[in-house]
Design an enzyme around this catalytic site. Structure first.
Site, PDB file in Angstrom:
ATOM      1  N   GLY A 244     -16.353   3.365   0.443  1.00 48.84           N
ATOM      2  CA  GLY A 244     -15.009   3.912   0.322  1.00 48.84           C
ATOM      3  C   GLY A 244     -14.765   5.196   1.076  1.00 48.84           C
ATOM      4  NE  ARG A 330      -6.961  -1.226   6.685  1.00 43.84           N
ATOM      5  CZ  ARG A 330      -6.436  -0.042   6.920  1.00 43.84           C
ATOM      6  NH1 ARG A 330      -6.026   0.288   8.130  1.00 43.84           N
ATOM      7  NH2 ARG A 330      -6.333   0.850   5.951  1.00 43.84           N
ATOM      8  CE1 TYR A 334      -5.020  -3.599   1.272  1.00 47.11           C
ATOM      9  CE2 TYR A 334      -5.788  -3.431   3.536  1.00 47.11           C
ATOM     10  CZ  TYR A 334      -5.921  -3.939   2.259  1.00 47.11           C
ATOM     11  OH  TYR A 334      -6.945  -4.800   1.979  1.00 47.11           O
ATOM     12  CB  CYS A 361       7.409 -16.929  12.817  1.00 43.36           C
ATOM     13  SG  CYS A 361       7.147 -17.699  14.396  1.00 43.36           S
TER      14      CYS A 361
HETATM   15  C1  LIG Z   1     -15.379  -2.842   0.195  1.00 44.46           C
HETATM   16  C2  LIG Z   1     -16.624  -2.393  -0.430  1.00 44.46           C
HETATM   17  C3  LIG Z   1     -17.446  -1.482   0.241  1.00 44.46           C
HETATM   18  C4  LIG Z   1     -17.088  -0.853   1.560  1.00 44.46           C
HETATM   19  O1  LIG Z   1     -15.901  -0.114   1.480  1.00 44.46           O
HETATM   20  P1  LIG Z   1     -15.468   0.842   2.691  1.00 44.46           P
HETATM   21  O2  LIG Z   1     -14.140   1.350   2.243  1.00 44.46           O
HETATM   22  O3  LIG Z   1     -15.377  -0.005   3.899  1.00 44.46           O
HETATM   23  O4  LIG Z   1     -16.506   1.896   2.811  1.00 44.46           O
HETATM   24  C5  LIG Z   1     -18.631  -1.129  -0.367  1.00 44.46           C
HETATM   25  N1  LIG Z   1     -18.992  -1.654  -1.555  1.00 44.46           N
HETATM   26  C6  LIG Z   1     -18.215  -2.538  -2.230  1.00 44.46           C
HETATM   27  C7  LIG Z   1     -18.666  -3.075  -3.517  1.00 44.46           C
HETATM   28  C8  LIG Z   1     -17.009  -2.946  -1.685  1.00 44.46           C
HETATM   29  O5  LIG Z   1     -16.250  -3.809  -2.358  1.00 44.46           O
END
Ligand SMILES: *Cc1c(COP(=O)(O)O)cnc(C)c1O
Length: 436
Positions: A244, A330, A334, A361
Protein backbone atom coordinates in the site's frame (compact mmCIF):
# COMPACT_ATOMS: atom_id res chain seq x y z
CA UNK A 1 6.75 10.87 -11.49
CA UNK A 2 8.93 9.89 -14.43
CA UNK A 3 11.39 6.98 -14.41
CA UNK A 4 14.85 7.81 -13.06
CA UNK A 5 16.99 9.47 -15.70
CA UNK A 6 14.08 10.24 -18.07
CA UNK A 7 15.00 13.30 -20.13
CA UNK A 8 14.53 15.08 -23.46
CA UNK A 9 17.07 14.51 -26.20
CA UNK A 10 18.40 17.11 -28.65
CA UNK A 11 15.30 16.75 -30.79
CA UNK A 12 12.98 17.33 -27.84
CA UNK A 13 11.78 13.73 -27.65
CA UNK A 14 11.31 12.00 -24.31
CA UNK A 15 13.96 9.37 -23.53
CA UNK A 16 13.32 6.55 -21.04
CA UNK A 17 15.98 3.98 -20.19
CA UNK A 18 18.09 5.53 -22.95
CA UNK A 19 15.34 4.85 -25.52
CA UNK A 20 13.72 7.61 -27.61
CA UNK A 21 9.96 7.06 -27.26
CA UNK A 22 9.53 7.73 -30.99
CA UNK A 23 11.76 4.75 -31.80
CA UNK A 24 9.94 2.51 -29.33
CA UNK A 25 6.54 3.57 -30.71
CA UNK A 26 7.70 2.85 -34.26
CA UNK A 27 9.16 -0.56 -33.39
CA UNK A 28 6.46 -1.87 -31.03
CA UNK A 29 3.33 0.12 -31.87
CA UNK A 30 1.13 2.20 -29.62
CA UNK A 31 -0.26 2.15 -27.05
CA UNK A 32 2.95 0.92 -25.48
CA UNK A 33 4.12 0.41 -21.93
CA UNK A 34 7.79 1.38 -21.80
CA UNK A 35 9.34 0.15 -18.57
CA UNK A 36 12.71 1.37 -17.32
CA UNK A 37 14.56 -1.68 -16.00
CA UNK A 38 17.07 0.32 -13.97
CA UNK A 39 14.24 2.22 -12.31
CA UNK A 40 12.40 -0.98 -11.35
CA UNK A 41 15.56 -2.55 -9.97
CA UNK A 42 16.48 0.61 -8.05
CA UNK A 43 13.08 0.75 -6.37
CA UNK A 44 13.12 -2.98 -5.55
CA UNK A 45 16.64 -2.70 -4.14
CA UNK A 46 15.56 0.48 -2.35
CA UNK A 47 13.01 -1.50 -0.35
CA UNK A 48 15.58 -4.22 0.27
CA UNK A 49 18.07 -1.77 1.81
CA UNK A 50 15.48 0.44 3.54
CA UNK A 51 14.49 -2.44 5.80
CA UNK A 52 16.92 -4.42 7.86
CA UNK A 53 17.28 -7.74 5.96
CA UNK A 54 18.11 -9.47 9.23
CA UNK A 55 14.56 -8.94 10.38
CA UNK A 56 12.40 -8.02 7.38
CA UNK A 57 11.27 -9.80 4.20
CA UNK A 58 10.01 -7.87 1.18
CA UNK A 59 7.60 -9.51 -1.24
CA UNK A 60 6.82 -7.83 -4.55
CA UNK A 61 3.01 -7.78 -4.99
CA UNK A 62 2.57 -9.53 -8.32
CA UNK A 63 -0.88 -8.15 -9.00
CA UNK A 64 0.57 -4.67 -9.65
CA UNK A 65 2.29 -6.07 -12.76
CA UNK A 66 3.66 -9.54 -13.39
CA UNK A 67 5.51 -11.31 -16.15
CA UNK A 68 8.44 -13.70 -15.92
CA UNK A 69 10.97 -10.89 -16.46
CA UNK A 70 9.83 -8.75 -13.52
CA UNK A 71 9.53 -11.84 -11.34
CA UNK A 72 13.20 -12.60 -12.08
CA UNK A 73 14.26 -8.99 -11.46
CA UNK A 74 12.44 -8.96 -8.13
CA UNK A 75 14.19 -12.16 -7.03
CA UNK A 76 17.58 -10.90 -8.26
CA UNK A 77 17.06 -7.77 -6.14
CA UNK A 78 16.45 -9.90 -3.05
CA UNK A 79 12.66 -9.88 -2.93
CA UNK A 80 10.04 -12.63 -2.71
CA UNK A 81 6.79 -12.54 -4.68
CA UNK A 82 3.25 -12.42 -3.37
CA UNK A 83 0.73 -14.11 -5.65
CA UNK A 84 -3.04 -14.23 -5.39
CA UNK A 85 -4.16 -16.77 -7.97
CA UNK A 86 -3.14 -19.92 -9.79
CA UNK A 87 -2.25 -17.79 -12.82
CA UNK A 88 0.11 -15.50 -10.91
CA UNK A 89 1.60 -18.57 -9.24
CA UNK A 90 2.18 -20.19 -12.64
CA UNK A 91 4.07 -17.14 -13.93
CA UNK A 92 6.26 -17.02 -10.83
CA UNK A 93 6.99 -20.75 -11.04
CA UNK A 94 7.85 -20.58 -14.75
CA UNK A 95 10.12 -17.61 -13.98
CA UNK A 96 12.01 -19.90 -11.59
CA UNK A 97 11.13 -18.09 -8.38
CA UNK A 98 12.14 -20.43 -5.55
CA UNK A 99 9.01 -21.75 -3.80
CA UNK A 100 10.24 -20.56 -0.43
CA UNK A 101 10.17 -16.98 -1.70
CA UNK A 102 6.47 -17.21 -2.63
CA UNK A 103 3.49 -16.18 -0.55
CA UNK A 104 -0.09 -17.04 -1.55
CA UNK A 105 -3.01 -14.69 -0.86
CA UNK A 106 -6.65 -14.68 -1.80
CA UNK A 107 -10.07 -14.76 -0.25
CA UNK A 108 -11.17 -17.77 -2.29
CA UNK A 109 -8.23 -20.05 -2.93
CA UNK A 110 -9.35 -23.25 -4.58
CA UNK A 111 -8.08 -26.65 -3.51
CA UNK A 112 -6.28 -26.80 -6.85
CA UNK A 113 -4.50 -23.52 -6.20
CA UNK A 114 -3.55 -24.59 -2.69
CA UNK A 115 -2.22 -27.90 -4.03
CA UNK A 116 -0.15 -26.22 -6.75
CA UNK A 117 1.21 -23.73 -4.25
CA UNK A 118 2.26 -26.53 -1.89
CA UNK A 119 3.76 -28.49 -4.80
CA UNK A 120 5.88 -25.45 -5.64
CA UNK A 121 7.10 -25.37 -2.02
CA UNK A 122 5.30 -22.08 -1.27
CA UNK A 123 6.81 -20.28 1.72
CA UNK A 124 3.58 -18.94 3.23
CA UNK A 125 -0.15 -19.29 2.67
CA UNK A 126 -2.24 -16.49 4.14
CA UNK A 127 -5.44 -17.86 5.70
CA UNK A 128 -8.40 -15.65 4.90
CA UNK A 129 -11.42 -17.51 6.34
CA UNK A 130 -12.30 -20.25 8.85
CA UNK A 131 -13.29 -22.61 6.02
CA UNK A 132 -9.85 -22.20 4.50
CA UNK A 133 -8.14 -23.70 7.55
CA UNK A 134 -9.75 -27.04 6.77
CA UNK A 135 -9.23 -26.68 3.03
CA UNK A 136 -5.48 -26.08 3.43
CA UNK A 137 -5.16 -28.76 6.10
CA UNK A 138 -6.95 -31.32 3.94
CA UNK A 139 -4.73 -30.71 0.92
CA UNK A 140 -1.54 -30.65 3.00
CA UNK A 141 -2.48 -33.87 4.78
CA UNK A 142 -3.28 -35.52 1.49
CA UNK A 143 0.13 -34.49 0.11
CA UNK A 144 1.95 -35.45 3.31
CA UNK A 145 3.40 -31.96 3.80
CA UNK A 146 3.13 -29.28 6.46
CA UNK A 147 1.86 -25.85 5.37
CA UNK A 148 3.28 -22.65 6.87
CA UNK A 149 0.48 -20.16 7.33
CA UNK A 150 -0.17 -16.57 8.34
CA UNK A 151 -3.63 -15.38 9.35
CA UNK A 152 -5.01 -12.27 7.70
CA UNK A 153 -6.46 -10.02 10.36
CA UNK A 154 -8.85 -7.13 9.74
CA UNK A 155 -7.66 -4.53 12.19
CA UNK A 156 -10.27 -1.85 11.49
CA UNK A 157 -7.78 0.51 9.83
CA UNK A 158 -8.23 1.82 6.32
CA UNK A 159 -5.55 4.12 4.92
CA UNK A 160 -5.20 6.25 1.80
CA UNK A 161 -2.82 9.19 1.09
CA UNK A 162 -2.30 11.10 4.38
CA UNK A 163 -5.60 9.95 5.84
CA UNK A 164 -6.67 6.87 7.68
CA UNK A 165 -9.77 5.62 9.45
CA UNK A 166 -9.12 3.79 12.70
CA UNK A 167 -12.66 2.42 12.93
CA UNK A 168 -13.17 1.13 9.41
CA UNK A 169 -16.16 -1.15 9.14
CA UNK A 170 -15.36 -4.82 8.82
CA UNK A 171 -18.09 -5.45 6.31
CA UNK A 172 -15.62 -6.64 3.69
CA UNK A 173 -14.57 -9.88 2.09
CA UNK A 174 -10.95 -10.04 3.27
CA UNK A 175 -9.55 -11.38 6.47
CA UNK A 176 -10.72 -12.28 9.94
CA UNK A 177 -11.90 -9.73 12.43
CA UNK A 178 -9.70 -8.71 15.33
CA UNK A 179 -12.54 -6.97 17.17
CA UNK A 180 -14.99 -9.87 17.06
CA UNK A 181 -12.42 -12.46 18.08
CA UNK A 182 -12.75 -14.37 14.78
CA UNK A 183 -9.01 -14.05 14.10
CA UNK A 184 -8.12 -15.22 17.60
CA UNK A 185 -10.39 -18.26 17.36
CA UNK A 186 -8.96 -19.35 14.01
CA UNK A 187 -5.38 -18.98 15.25
CA UNK A 188 -6.06 -21.08 18.34
CA UNK A 189 -7.53 -23.77 16.08
CA UNK A 190 -4.54 -23.65 13.70
CA UNK A 191 -2.09 -23.84 16.58
CA UNK A 192 -3.66 -27.15 17.57
CA UNK A 193 -3.14 -28.74 14.15
CA UNK A 194 0.02 -30.68 13.28
CA UNK A 195 -0.37 -30.26 9.55
CA UNK A 196 -0.35 -26.46 9.76
CA UNK A 197 2.57 -24.40 11.04
CA UNK A 198 1.26 -21.10 12.42
CA UNK A 199 3.89 -18.47 11.58
CA UNK A 200 2.17 -15.18 12.25
CA UNK A 201 -0.22 -12.39 11.40
CA UNK A 202 -0.96 -10.48 8.22
CA UNK A 203 -2.73 -7.20 7.62
CA UNK A 204 -3.14 -4.97 4.58
CA UNK A 205 -4.70 -1.61 5.32
CA UNK A 206 -5.08 0.16 2.00
CA UNK A 207 -3.35 1.58 -1.02
CA UNK A 208 -1.58 4.75 -2.16
CA UNK A 209 -0.62 5.45 1.50
CA UNK A 210 1.69 8.44 2.02
CA UNK A 211 2.77 8.13 5.67
CA UNK A 212 3.19 5.66 8.52
CA UNK A 213 0.24 6.72 10.71
CA UNK A 214 -2.17 4.00 9.53
CA UNK A 215 0.56 1.34 9.73
CA UNK A 216 1.25 2.49 13.29
CA UNK A 217 -2.34 1.86 14.45
CA UNK A 218 -2.47 -1.48 12.61
CA UNK A 219 0.85 -2.60 14.13
CA UNK A 220 -0.22 -1.61 17.65
CA UNK A 221 -3.44 -3.62 17.33
CA UNK A 222 -1.59 -6.64 15.97
CA UNK A 223 0.90 -6.46 18.82
CA UNK A 224 -2.13 -6.42 21.15
CA UNK A 225 -3.30 -9.67 19.57
CA UNK A 226 0.23 -11.07 19.88
CA UNK A 227 -0.02 -10.43 23.61
CA UNK A 228 -3.33 -12.31 23.90
CA UNK A 229 -1.91 -15.24 21.93
CA UNK A 230 1.30 -15.22 24.01
CA UNK A 231 -0.84 -15.64 27.12
CA UNK A 232 -2.24 -18.80 25.49
CA UNK A 233 1.27 -20.05 24.74
CA UNK A 234 1.03 -19.23 21.02
CA UNK A 235 3.98 -17.27 19.63
CA UNK A 236 3.78 -14.96 16.65
CA UNK A 237 7.07 -15.25 14.77
CA UNK A 238 6.15 -12.95 11.87
CA UNK A 239 4.17 -9.78 11.31
CA UNK A 240 3.35 -9.08 7.67
CA UNK A 241 2.00 -5.55 7.34
CA UNK A 242 1.08 -5.84 3.66
CA UNK A 243 1.61 -3.26 0.94
CA UNK A 244 0.00 0.00 0.00
CA UNK A 245 2.97 2.37 0.00
CA UNK A 246 2.10 5.30 -2.24
CA UNK A 247 3.76 6.99 -5.20
CA UNK A 248 3.49 10.39 -6.88
CA UNK A 249 1.12 10.45 -9.86
CA UNK A 250 1.00 14.25 -9.97
CA UNK A 251 3.37 16.87 -8.59
CA UNK A 252 1.26 17.51 -5.45
CA UNK A 253 1.59 13.90 -4.27
CA UNK A 254 4.23 13.63 -1.51
CA UNK A 255 4.64 10.04 -0.28
CA UNK A 256 7.18 9.28 2.43
CA UNK A 257 10.17 7.59 0.81
CA UNK A 258 10.82 3.91 1.55
CA UNK A 259 13.65 4.46 4.03
CA UNK A 260 11.73 6.90 6.23
CA UNK A 261 8.63 4.68 6.15
CA UNK A 262 10.77 1.67 7.14
CA UNK A 263 12.38 3.40 10.09
CA UNK A 264 9.02 4.65 11.34
CA UNK A 265 7.32 1.24 11.15
CA UNK A 266 10.26 -0.75 12.55
CA UNK A 267 10.50 1.51 15.59
CA UNK A 268 6.72 1.38 16.18
CA UNK A 269 6.87 -2.43 16.29
CA UNK A 270 9.98 -2.43 18.49
CA UNK A 271 8.46 -0.07 21.03
CA UNK A 272 5.08 -1.80 21.12
CA UNK A 273 6.74 -5.19 21.67
CA UNK A 274 9.04 -3.79 24.36
CA UNK A 275 6.05 -2.32 26.23
CA UNK A 276 4.18 -5.62 26.00
CA UNK A 277 7.31 -7.66 26.95
CA UNK A 278 7.07 -9.67 23.76
CA UNK A 279 9.89 -10.88 21.53
CA UNK A 280 10.10 -8.75 18.36
CA UNK A 281 8.70 -10.70 15.40
CA UNK A 282 10.17 -10.86 11.93
CA UNK A 283 8.53 -8.26 9.68
CA UNK A 284 7.34 -8.51 6.10
CA UNK A 285 5.93 -6.05 3.56
CA UNK A 286 4.34 -6.45 0.16
CA UNK A 287 4.84 -3.31 -1.93
CA UNK A 288 3.59 -3.48 -5.51
CA UNK A 289 2.77 -0.02 -6.79
CA UNK A 290 5.74 1.61 -5.04
CA UNK A 291 8.14 -0.64 -6.97
CA UNK A 292 6.69 -0.89 -10.46
CA UNK A 293 4.36 2.13 -10.65
CA UNK A 294 6.87 4.86 -11.49
CA UNK A 295 9.04 2.54 -13.63
CA UNK A 296 6.76 2.60 -16.66
CA UNK A 297 5.11 5.15 -18.90
CA UNK A 298 2.37 4.64 -21.46
CA UNK A 299 3.04 6.00 -24.94
CA UNK A 300 -0.07 6.82 -26.98
CA UNK A 301 -0.51 8.28 -30.44
CA UNK A 302 -2.85 11.23 -30.75
CA UNK A 303 -5.78 10.83 -33.14
CA UNK A 304 -8.79 13.13 -33.14
CA UNK A 305 -8.37 16.52 -31.45
CA UNK A 306 -11.76 18.13 -30.84
CA UNK A 307 -12.58 21.41 -29.08
CA UNK A 308 -15.81 21.46 -27.08
CA UNK A 309 -17.41 24.71 -25.91
CA UNK A 310 -18.00 24.99 -22.16
CA UNK A 311 -20.00 27.63 -20.29
CA UNK A 312 -18.70 31.20 -20.05
CA UNK A 313 -16.85 31.05 -23.34
CA UNK A 314 -14.38 28.47 -22.08
CA UNK A 315 -13.24 25.55 -24.15
CA UNK A 316 -12.02 22.06 -23.44
CA UNK A 317 -10.11 20.14 -26.05
CA UNK A 318 -10.79 16.41 -26.17
CA UNK A 319 -7.63 14.65 -27.23
CA UNK A 320 -8.37 11.06 -28.29
CA UNK A 321 -5.60 8.49 -28.08
CA UNK A 322 -5.33 4.98 -29.50
CA UNK A 323 -5.97 3.17 -26.20
CA UNK A 324 -7.90 4.18 -23.11
CA UNK A 325 -9.81 2.36 -20.39
CA UNK A 326 -8.66 -1.00 -21.79
CA UNK A 327 -5.03 -0.22 -20.88
CA UNK A 328 -5.70 2.15 -17.97
CA UNK A 329 -8.93 1.61 -16.05
CA UNK A 330 -7.75 3.52 -12.98
CA UNK A 331 -9.07 6.93 -14.04
CA UNK A 332 -12.56 5.54 -14.69
CA UNK A 333 -12.49 3.21 -11.68
CA UNK A 334 -10.85 5.35 -8.99
CA UNK A 335 -10.95 8.84 -10.46
CA UNK A 336 -7.15 8.60 -10.48
CA UNK A 337 -4.95 11.53 -11.52
CA UNK A 338 -2.11 11.21 -13.99
CA UNK A 339 0.56 13.42 -15.49
CA UNK A 340 0.74 13.58 -19.28
CA UNK A 341 3.20 15.27 -21.61
CA UNK A 342 3.76 15.72 -25.32
CA UNK A 343 6.56 13.20 -25.77
CA UNK A 344 7.57 13.24 -29.44
CA UNK A 345 8.61 16.90 -29.59
CA UNK A 346 8.67 20.12 -27.62
CA UNK A 347 6.36 22.99 -28.46
CA UNK A 348 6.30 26.65 -27.57
CA UNK A 349 2.59 26.99 -28.41
CA UNK A 350 0.40 28.36 -25.61
CA UNK A 351 -1.06 25.54 -23.47
CA UNK A 352 -4.71 24.56 -23.82
CA UNK A 353 -6.98 22.77 -21.33
CA UNK A 354 -7.35 19.20 -22.52
CA UNK A 355 -9.01 15.97 -21.53
CA UNK A 356 -7.11 12.95 -22.77
CA UNK A 357 -9.66 10.26 -23.65
CA UNK A 358 -9.54 6.77 -25.10
CA UNK A 359 -11.23 5.30 -28.14
CA UNK A 360 -13.78 3.11 -26.35
CA UNK A 361 -17.56 3.35 -26.61
CA UNK A 362 -17.96 4.73 -23.12
CA UNK A 363 -18.10 8.39 -22.08
CA UNK A 364 -16.22 7.52 -18.87
CA UNK A 365 -13.28 6.38 -20.98
CA UNK A 366 -10.90 9.06 -19.72
CA UNK A 367 -7.14 8.68 -19.31
CA UNK A 368 -6.29 12.12 -17.89
CA UNK A 369 -9.19 14.29 -16.78
CA UNK A 370 -7.49 17.69 -16.89
CA UNK A 371 -4.20 18.42 -18.58
CA UNK A 372 -2.55 21.46 -20.11
CA UNK A 373 -1.03 20.47 -23.43
CA UNK A 374 0.48 22.62 -26.19
CA UNK A 375 -2.08 24.41 -28.37
CA UNK A 376 -0.57 23.01 -31.55
CA UNK A 377 -1.11 19.37 -30.50
CA UNK A 378 -2.04 17.37 -33.59
CA UNK A 379 -2.74 13.94 -35.01
CA UNK A 380 0.34 11.74 -34.99
CA UNK A 381 1.94 13.36 -31.91
CA UNK A 382 2.96 10.99 -29.15
CA UNK A 383 1.78 11.52 -25.59
CA UNK A 384 3.42 9.92 -22.56
CA UNK A 385 1.50 9.26 -19.34
CA UNK A 386 3.70 8.88 -16.25
CA UNK A 387 3.62 6.22 -13.54
CA UNK A 388 1.52 3.61 -15.33
CA UNK A 389 3.62 0.60 -14.31
CA UNK A 390 1.17 -0.61 -11.67
CA UNK A 391 -2.45 -1.69 -12.14
CA UNK A 392 -2.62 -0.68 -15.79
CA UNK A 393 -1.36 -3.61 -17.90
CA UNK A 394 -2.34 -5.99 -15.08
CA UNK A 395 -5.93 -4.70 -15.16
CA UNK A 396 -6.05 -4.39 -18.95
CA UNK A 397 -9.02 -5.73 -20.89
CA UNK A 398 -9.78 -6.34 -24.53
CA UNK A 399 -12.88 -4.16 -24.43
CA UNK A 400 -14.04 -3.25 -27.94
CA UNK A 401 -11.63 -5.96 -29.12
CA UNK A 402 -8.63 -3.71 -28.70
CA UNK A 403 -5.54 -5.93 -28.46
CA UNK A 404 -3.66 -5.34 -25.21
CA UNK A 405 -0.44 -3.28 -25.53
CA UNK A 406 3.09 -4.63 -25.35
CA UNK A 407 5.29 -4.06 -22.33
CA UNK A 408 8.86 -3.32 -23.36
CA UNK A 409 11.84 -2.95 -21.05
CA UNK A 410 14.27 -0.15 -21.82
CA UNK A 411 17.82 -0.30 -20.57
CA UNK A 412 20.91 1.58 -21.74
CA UNK A 413 19.21 2.44 -25.02
CA UNK A 414 18.11 -1.13 -25.78
CA UNK A 415 14.60 -2.55 -25.79
CA UNK A 416 13.48 -6.03 -24.75
CA UNK A 417 9.90 -7.26 -25.11
CA UNK A 418 8.53 -8.38 -21.74
CA UNK A 419 5.00 -9.00 -23.00
CA UNK A 420 4.37 -8.80 -26.71
CA UNK A 421 1.50 -6.81 -28.11
CA UNK A 422 -1.67 -8.82 -28.67
CA UNK A 423 -2.92 -9.17 -32.21
CA UNK A 424 -6.38 -9.50 -33.64
CA UNK A 425 -5.40 -13.12 -34.40
CA UNK A 426 -4.87 -13.64 -30.66
CA UNK A 427 -8.37 -12.37 -30.00
CA UNK A 428 -9.93 -14.46 -32.76
CA UNK A 429 -8.08 -17.55 -31.55
CA UNK A 430 -10.50 -17.78 -28.63
CA UNK A 431 -13.49 -17.96 -30.94
CA UNK A 432 -13.99 -21.42 -32.51
CA UNK A 433 -16.50 -19.88 -34.89
CA UNK A 434 -13.68 -17.82 -36.42
CA UNK A 435 -11.92 -20.91 -37.77
CA UNK A 436 -13.23 -21.29 -41.30
C1 LIG B 1 -2.81 -5.17 -3.34
C2 LIG B 1 -2.06 -5.80 -2.25
C3 LIG B 1 -0.71 -5.50 -2.07
C4 LIG B 1 0.04 -4.49 -2.90
O1 LIG B 1 -0.52 -3.21 -2.79
P1 LIG B 1 0.25 -1.94 -3.38
O2 LIG B 1 -0.71 -0.83 -3.13
O3 LIG B 1 0.47 -2.20 -4.82
O4 LIG B 1 1.53 -1.81 -2.63
C5 LIG B 1 -0.04 -6.15 -1.06
N1 LIG B 1 -0.66 -7.06 -0.28
C6 LIG B 1 -1.97 -7.37 -0.42
C7 LIG B 1 -2.59 -8.37 0.45
C8 LIG B 1 -2.72 -6.76 -1.42
O5 LIG B 1 -4.01 -7.06 -1.55
Amino acid sequence: MWPLGAHRNGQGALVVGGVDVRDAARDFGTPLFLLDEADFRARAAGFRVAYDPGRTDIYYAAKAFLCTTVARWAVEEGLGIDVASGGELAVAVVAGVPGGRLLLHGNNKSRGEIRRALESGVGRIVVDAPAEVDRIAEVARDMGVRASVLVRVTVGVEAHTHEFIATAHEDQKFGLSLASGAAYDVIVRIAGMDVLDFRGLHSHIGSQIFDAAGFEVAAMRLVGLMGELHAEGIEVAELNLGGGMGIAYVSDDDPLEAGAMAKAIESIVDEACARAHLPVPRLAFEPGRAIVGPSAITVYEVGTVKPVELDHGHQRVYVSVDGGMSDNIRTALYDADYTVTLASRVSTAAPMLCRVVGKHCESGDVVVRDAWLPGDLREGDLLAVAATGAYCRSMASQYNYLPRPAVVAARDGNCTVMLRRETEEDLLALDPGAAV
